[in-house]
Scaffold this motif. Structure first.
Motif, mmCIF file in Angstrom:
data_model
loop_
_atom_site.group_PDB
_atom_site.id
_atom_site.type_symbol
_atom_site.label_atom_id
_atom_site.label_comp_id
_atom_site.label_asym_id
_atom_site.label_seq_id
_atom_site.Cartn_x
_atom_site.Cartn_y
_atom_site.Cartn_z
ATOM 1 N N ASP A 8 -2.481 -45.984 -29.837
ATOM 2 C CA ASP A 8 -2.729 -44.595 -29.453
ATOM 3 C C ASP A 8 -1.395 -43.872 -29.290
ATOM 4 O OD1 ASP A 8 -5.376 -42.966 -28.302
ATOM 5 O OD2 ASP A 8 -3.429 -42.112 -27.712
ATOM 6 N N ALA A 9 -1.359 -42.629 -29.747
ATOM 7 C CA ALA A 9 -0.135 -41.842 -29.660
ATOM 8 C C ALA A 9 0.261 -41.601 -28.205
ATOM 9 C CB ALA A 9 -0.332 -40.509 -30.372
ATOM 10 N N VAL B 81 -12.816 -43.854 -26.524
ATOM 11 C CA VAL B 81 -13.909 -44.814 -26.412
ATOM 12 C C VAL B 81 -14.262 -45.402 -27.780
ATOM 13 C CG1 VAL B 81 -15.829 -43.142 -26.640
ATOM 14 C CG2 VAL B 81 -16.118 -45.189 -25.244
ATOM 15 N N THR B 82 -14.157 -44.593 -28.847
ATOM 16 C CA THR B 82 -14.525 -45.090 -30.176
ATOM 17 C C THR B 82 -13.524 -46.142 -30.653
ATOM 18 O OG1 THR B 82 -15.393 -42.881 -30.650
ATOM 19 C CG2 THR B 82 -15.172 -44.380 -32.503
ATOM 20 N N LEU C 29 -20.130 -40.572 -26.493
ATOM 21 C CA LEU C 29 -19.595 -41.689 -25.719
ATOM 22 C C LEU C 29 -20.682 -42.766 -25.552
ATOM 23 C CD1 LEU C 29 -17.192 -41.144 -22.935
ATOM 24 C CD2 LEU C 29 -19.190 -42.354 -22.239
ATOM 25 N N THR C 30 -21.913 -42.327 -25.308
ATOM 26 C CA THR C 30 -23.026 -43.262 -25.105
ATOM 27 C C THR C 30 -23.208 -44.208 -26.289
ATOM 28 O OG1 THR C 30 -24.167 -41.568 -23.822
ATOM 29 C CG2 THR C 30 -25.531 -43.371 -24.649
ATOM 30 N N THR D 132 -10.563 -36.698 -26.018
ATOM 31 C CA THR D 132 -11.856 -36.173 -25.557
ATOM 32 C C THR D 132 -12.532 -37.107 -24.556
ATOM 33 O OG1 THR D 132 -12.132 -35.052 -27.675
ATOM 34 C CG2 THR D 132 -14.120 -35.415 -26.386
ATOM 35 N N SER D 133 -12.323 -38.404 -24.715
ATOM 36 C CA SER D 133 -13.081 -39.372 -23.904
ATOM 37 C C SER D 133 -12.913 -39.154 -22.402
ATOM 38 C CB SER D 133 -12.679 -40.798 -24.279
ATOM 39 O OG SER D 133 -13.055 -41.050 -25.620
ATOM 40 N N VAL E 97 0.649 -43.025 -35.055
ATOM 41 C CA VAL E 97 0.572 -43.355 -36.482
ATOM 42 C C VAL E 97 0.918 -42.094 -37.259
ATOM 43 C CG1 VAL E 97 -0.986 -44.000 -38.358
ATOM 44 C CG2 VAL E 97 -1.044 -45.250 -36.181
ATOM 45 N N LEU F 257 -21.763 -39.132 -18.537
ATOM 46 C CA LEU F 257 -23.179 -39.528 -18.526
ATOM 47 C C LEU F 257 -23.462 -40.478 -19.677
ATOM 48 C CD1 LEU F 257 -24.773 -36.048 -17.766
ATOM 49 C CD2 LEU F 257 -24.302 -37.918 -16.169
ATOM 50 N N SER G 8 -18.844 -35.515 -19.615
ATOM 51 C CA SER G 8 -19.633 -35.326 -18.385
ATOM 52 C C SER G 8 -19.885 -36.653 -17.685
ATOM 53 C CB SER G 8 -20.979 -34.672 -18.706
ATOM 54 O OG SER G 8 -20.810 -33.484 -19.413
HETATM 55 C C1 LIG Z 1 -17.063 -31.610 -22.509
HETATM 56 C C2 LIG Z 1 -17.661 -32.836 -23.122
HETATM 57 C C3 LIG Z 1 -18.624 -33.554 -22.428
HETATM 58 C C4 LIG Z 1 -19.175 -34.704 -22.993
HETATM 59 N N1 LIG Z 1 -20.045 -35.432 -22.258
HETATM 60 C C5 LIG Z 1 -20.567 -36.558 -22.780
HETATM 61 C C6 LIG Z 1 -21.424 -37.355 -21.984
HETATM 62 O O1 LIG Z 1 -21.662 -37.085 -20.818
HETATM 63 N N2 LIG Z 1 -21.948 -38.467 -22.561
HETATM 64 C C7 LIG Z 1 -21.684 -38.813 -23.850
HETATM 65 O O2 LIG Z 1 -22.241 -39.803 -24.315
HETATM 66 N N3 LIG Z 1 -20.817 -38.105 -24.609
HETATM 67 C C8 LIG Z 1 -20.252 -36.993 -24.102
HETATM 68 N N4 LIG Z 1 -19.364 -36.259 -24.833
HETATM 69 C C9 LIG Z 1 -18.950 -36.743 -26.161
HETATM 70 C C10 LIG Z 1 -17.858 -37.815 -26.036
HETATM 71 O O3 LIG Z 1 -16.990 -37.527 -24.970
HETATM 72 C C11 LIG Z 1 -17.046 -37.933 -27.320
HETATM 73 O O4 LIG Z 1 -17.918 -38.049 -28.420
HETATM 74 C C12 LIG Z 1 -16.116 -39.141 -27.313
HETATM 75 O O5 LIG Z 1 -15.382 -39.224 -26.116
HETATM 76 C C13 LIG Z 1 -15.148 -39.104 -28.484
HETATM 77 O O6 LIG Z 1 -14.309 -40.233 -28.365
HETATM 78 P P1 LIG Z 1 -13.303 -40.643 -29.508
HETATM 79 O O7 LIG Z 1 -12.735 -41.961 -29.135
HETATM 80 O O8 LIG Z 1 -13.976 -40.555 -30.835
HETATM 81 O O9 LIG Z 1 -12.174 -39.518 -29.482
HETATM 82 P P2 LIG Z 1 -10.997 -39.321 -28.426
HETATM 83 O O10 LIG Z 1 -11.399 -39.718 -27.068
HETATM 84 O O11 LIG Z 1 -10.490 -37.935 -28.589
HETATM 85 O O12 LIG Z 1 -9.892 -40.353 -28.881
HETATM 86 C C14 LIG Z 1 -9.019 -40.108 -29.971
HETATM 87 C C15 LIG Z 1 -7.670 -40.734 -29.636
HETATM 88 O O13 LIG Z 1 -6.869 -40.725 -30.809
HETATM 89 C C16 LIG Z 1 -5.526 -40.573 -30.411
HETATM 90 N N5 LIG Z 1 -4.757 -40.129 -31.588
HETATM 91 C C17 LIG Z 1 -4.902 -38.964 -32.267
HETATM 92 N N6 LIG Z 1 -4.047 -38.938 -33.314
HETATM 93 C C18 LIG Z 1 -3.368 -40.112 -33.301
HETATM 94 C C19 LIG Z 1 -2.344 -40.687 -34.140
HETATM 95 N N7 LIG Z 1 -1.842 -40.055 -35.209
HETATM 96 N N8 LIG Z 1 -1.855 -41.925 -33.819
HETATM 97 C C20 LIG Z 1 -2.341 -42.605 -32.751
HETATM 98 N N9 LIG Z 1 -3.298 -42.090 -31.934
HETATM 99 C C21 LIG Z 1 -3.815 -40.871 -32.211
HETATM 100 C C22 LIG Z 1 -5.595 -39.562 -29.277
HETATM 101 O O14 LIG Z 1 -4.451 -39.645 -28.424
HETATM 102 C C23 LIG Z 1 -6.889 -39.973 -28.569
HETATM 103 O O15 LIG Z 1 -6.656 -40.817 -27.462
HETATM 104 C C24 LIG Z 1 -18.772 -35.114 -24.289
HETATM 105 C C25 LIG Z 1 -17.810 -34.382 -24.983
HETATM 106 C C26 LIG Z 1 -17.246 -33.262 -24.401
HETATM 107 C C27 LIG Z 1 -16.188 -32.510 -25.128
#
Ligand SMILES: Cc1cc2nc3c(=O)[nH]c(=O)nc-3n(C[C@H](O)[C@H](O)[C@H](O)COP(=O)(O)OP(=O)(O)OC[C@H]3O[C@@H](n4cnc5c(N)ncnc54)[C@H](O)[C@@H]3O)c2cc1C
Length: 531
Positions: free
Chosen positions: A52-53, A32-33, A400-401, A60-61, A205, A67, A65
């Motif tokens: 994305d790899a 999501v980020t 995520l929010t 994590t996304s 990457v 929400l 939950s």
């Molecule tokens: C159990 C749980 C419940 C949660 N519930 C909520 C909720 O209800 N509401 C809320 O707001 N937040 C919630 N959160 C928090 C939220 O889910 C996370 O903060 C958010 O999803 C993180 O997203 P991200 O994009 O930063 O990371 P990620 O979703 O992990 O994305 C990182 C991406 O980078 C890619 N990647 C890694 N290394 C490389 C590379 N070398 N080259 C290319 N790609 C690469 C991976 O494949 C991955 O797709 C929850 C978290 C957890 C663990």
């Protein structure tokens, strides 16, 4: 430009970049980020590539939950600023950018003998404060009703499985719920693609060296160098691979998947206090397609980061036992049809901070505990934006929010660092693909289930079945997903294989038995794909 993602578009755009075309901003990670960063930057007029790899929402996304929190928990912990940020972002998603994907859900805390009068009073104060925050954020009570006390009969109507003995009524509070977290990631990535961003999955990457990014195409095994003026590292729990100065303390959160019938088809989320803890609860949250997710745990997960985290037996036990304390008839392992776990990319710091902060030792997100043990439940949910000496801007932590704020801060930092010519952030007013006002969504000529997933695009999904009504039939027992949805995922959402279809574009994969039944249909859809 088209918002459709496909294997053919991926191959064409990757070849363009590999042949030397420079981008202004390259985003690593499409959770999501990263998808939010890609959209933010593309909407400012920058030339963007996001890689994305694995797949959209692979990390994590997809294990959240689902929400869109108003920040109640942060209020309880006294973090007013963070709570307001959550409420403001919830408002933007619910009312402007993704009203098709986010809906209002009641959360009910049944007042059983487990909930003392003191705790009841405290919860009422918290709910009132969250209500005030909702109003300050501009969300009307018509969209998210006010918190209130309800009688025992109303609790049992909403939550039929709750134990009647000793029930004194309940407290109900409303918050935002996503139809599914990966749907948000896909919508962000496609909206960014519509503004010219190149969205490239299966591209790992491997290194960043000045303006050159080394990429492995995991579909073909070929390696490329892509030129980029700025790089944003949005790789979540994997962030340290690209910037070793970032300090994270991942924490594992586990959910169980239950059939809704096991809980009497609840019409609200059930909130259960964790015994012996002041500010911790277990939630049983109803989902589309007749399921309930029961979560969640918060366990330190030190050591190597796995691609797909696994729930532990102890976590499954803890969730079932905590829930059972509130039910009339206890659930058993036989009621659990699936389980999933995700790793929170928590900063190893209590204070966290955004806007390029770094620890005194030069590390980003340094642990402020002075060597004392810090429970992951206490670690900050703030985000960190940090530009390293090598010029990589890392954005990590958060929720995520609050992805949109994180994306804005990251693009601001990268633009300033690289001196890019960019307009101001405009994502607060940018509807995602499929978005429309609630009054318009209510009139979309398609089943409500599809409108909740595809919004105004739902009729286009249905249209894929013209001349082939079989595509409107559920693909397997135990799921409502149709062949038309799978075909849409391949033609417009960049699904490249059956895992993308079953584990991310749809979430059939959360129930292993249903996944096995749906496998043949998922394979068959690639055979239908137009050349
Ligand atoms: C159990 C749980 C419940 C949660 N519930 C909520 C909720 O209800 N509401 C809320 O707001 N937040 C919630 N959160 C928090 C939220 O889910 C996370 O903060 C958010 O999803 C993180 O997203 P991200 O994009 O930063 O990371 P990620 O979703 O992990 O994305 C990182 C991406 O980078 C890619 N990647 C890694 N290394 C490389 C590379 N070398 N080259 C290319 N790609 C690469 C991976 O494949 C991955 O797709 C929850 C978290 C957890 C663990």
């Amino acid at each position: 430009m088209s918002t459709s993602l496909s294997g053919a578009r991926r191959a064409r755009e990757l070849a363009e970049l590999a042949s030397g075309r420079e981008v202004d901003l390259l985003v690593v990670g499409l959770g999501v980020t990263g998808a939010g960063v890609a959209l933010d930057a593309a909407a400012r007029g920058l030339r963007v590539a996001a890689l994305d790899a694995h797949d959209l929402g692979f990390g994590t996304s997809r294990w959240s939950s689902k929400l869109v929190h108003g920040g109640l928990r942060y209020l309880a912990a006294g973090h007013l600023g963070l709570a307001y940020e959550c409420a403001a972002e919830r408002h933007i998603l619910l009312r402007r950018t993704a009203p098709h994907l986010v809906s209002a859900l009641p959360f009910v805390l049944p007042l059983t003998p487990l909930v003392s009068p003191a705790r009841t009073a405290l919860s009422r104060v918290g709910f009132a404060a969250a209500d005030a925050l909702r109003a300050v954020a501009g969300t009307p009570a018509a969209a998210l009703p006010r918190a209130r006390r309800i009688g025992a009969a109303e609790v049992l109507r909403l939550l039929p499985a709750v134990r009647r003995a000793g029930l004194r009524g309940g407290l109900v509070q409303w918050d935002g719920q996503l139809v599914d977290d990966v749907r948000l990631v896909v919508a962000l990535a496609r909206t960014a693609a519509g503004r010219g961003a190149r969205i490239l999955t299966r591209c790992r990457v491997e290194a960043v060296d000045g303006g050159s990014v080394a990429v492995l195409d995991t579909l073909t095994g070929s390696r490329h160098a892509i030129r980029a003026r700025a790089v944003v590292n949005a790789t979540g729990v994997w962030a340290q691979h690209l910037d070793p100065t970032v300090r994270l303390r991942p924490s594992r959160g586990t959910h169980l998947v239950l059939r809704a019938e096991a809980l009497g088809h609840p019409a609200a989320a059930l909130v259960v206090p964790v015994p012996g803890e002041r500010n911790r609860f277990v939630f049983a949250v109803p989902q589309p397609d007749g399921l309930v997710y029961l979560g969640l745990t918060d366990e330190a997960a030190d050591g190597p980061v796995p691609d797909v985290p696994e729930p532990t037996t102890a976590e499954i036990r803890f969730l079932l036992e905590t829930l059972n304390a509130t039910l009339g008839a206890a659930l058993t392992d036989a009621d659990v049809v699936g389980a999933f776990a995700g790793l929170r990319p928590l900063l190893a710091s209590r204070a966290g901070g955004s806007g390029g902060s770094a620890g005194a030792d030069g590390s980003a997100g340094a642990d402020g505990s002075g060597g004392r043990a810090v429970r992951t439940a206490d670690l900050s949910r703030r985000h960190l934006v940090h530009t390293s000496a090598a010029g990589i801007t890392t954005v990590v932590g958060g929720k995520l929010t609050t992805y949109r704020r994180m994306a804005r801060d990251a693009v601001d930092a990268a633009v300033a660092h690289a001196g890019l010519p960019a307009a101001a952030c405009r994502t607060a007013w940018l509807p995602l693909v499929g978005a429309a006002p609630a009054s318009v969504l209510a009139r979309v000529p398609a089943p409500a289930r599809l409108v909740a997933r595809y919004g105004a695009e739902a009729p286009a999904v249905l249209a894929l079945a013209q001349g082939d009504p079989e595509l409107l039939v559920p693909i397997a027992d135990g799921t409502e997903v149709t062949g038309a949805e799978l075909l849409w995922a391949v033609r417009h959402e960049g699904a490249l294989d059956v895992d993308d279809l079953l584990d991310r574009r749809t979430r059939i994969g959360l129930r292993p038995v249903d996944r096995a039944r749906a496998l043949a249909a998922a394979r068959g859809v690639f055979a239908r794909q137009e050349p």
